[in-house]
Motif scaffolding. Structure first.
Motif, short mmCIF file in Angstrom:
data_model
loop_
_atom_site.label_atom_id
_atom_site.label_comp_id
_atom_site.label_asym_id
_atom_site.label_seq_id
_atom_site.Cartn_x
_atom_site.Cartn_y
_atom_site.Cartn_z
N TRP A 1 -6.42 1.07 -5.23
CA TRP A 1 -5.51 0.71 -4.15
C TRP A 1 -6.24 0.56 -2.83
O TRP A 1 -7.39 0.96 -2.69
N PHE B 1 0.65 -2.06 1.30
CA PHE B 1 -0.06 -1.27 0.30
C PHE B 1 -0.39 -2.21 -0.85
O PHE B 1 0.51 -2.86 -1.39
N TYR C 1 0.45 5.78 -2.97
CA TYR C 1 1.57 5.03 -2.39
C TYR C 1 2.55 5.98 -1.71
O TYR C 1 3.02 5.72 -0.60
N LEU D 1 -4.94 -0.18 1.69
CA LEU D 1 -3.80 -0.41 2.58
C LEU D 1 -4.27 -0.86 3.94
O LEU D 1 -5.43 -0.75 4.28
N CYS E 1 -8.27 -3.28 -0.35
CA CYS E 1 -8.17 -2.85 -1.74
C CYS E 1 -9.38 -3.35 -2.54
O CYS E 1 -10.02 -2.59 -3.28
N ALA F 1 -4.65 -6.05 3.58
CA ALA F 1 -4.50 -4.97 2.59
C ALA F 1 -5.21 -5.34 1.29
O ALA F 1 -5.86 -4.49 0.67
N TYR G 1 1.15 7.05 1.54
CA TYR G 1 1.28 5.92 2.48
C TYR G 1 2.72 5.85 3.01
O TYR G 1 2.95 5.70 4.20
#
Length: 128
Positions: free
Chosen positions: A78, A69, A48, A80, A102, A98, A51
């Motif tokens: 995760w 995200f 994150y 994005l 993911c 997203a 990102y």
């Protein structure tokens, strides 16, 4: 000769239409139960942060891009969608995109949007 060209154009149009109509089913969307937090792994938090720096280079005071995200419901994965500047295709940045990314990256598991731009939108904690 003209009929061959028209037939070729017609065939290419059908191929492109077939490619465009093969839509994938959206990945499942996870939810955070009321009063609970998403517990994310440190590696997901680090992703994150990467990102966020991608959207907000240190030389700028605010986001220069756009994105979402997403994290798996259990906080271990995760995905994005986004772009670091204004070159995003109109309509290409959606929360579901997203979530789909993911889910694809994490074996089809349900995901939820963790952040839009640099704003975290769910209660969370980082696993120790």
């Amino acid at each position: 000769m003209r009929s061959i060209a028209l037939a070729t154009v017609a065939a290419l149009t059908l191929v492109l239409a077939a490619c465009g109509s093969s839509s994938k089913k959206d990945a499942p969307v996870a939810e955070v139960p009321s009063g609970q937090k998403v517990v994310i792994k440190k590696s997901v938090w680090d992703a994150y942060i990467n990102y966020k720096h991608w959207l907000m280079p240190k030389s700028y005071s605010g986001p220069v891009g756009n994105g979402y995200f997403a994290v798996t419901q259990d906080g271990t994965g995760w995905g994005l969608t986004g772009c670091p500047d204004t070159y995003c295709e109109v309509g290409s940045l959606t929360p579901q995109a997203a979530i789909n990314e993911c889910s694809t990256r994490n074996g089809g598991r349900a995901c939820l949007v963790f952040a839009h731009q640099d704003k975290i939108v769910v209660p969370y904690e980082i696993a120790q």
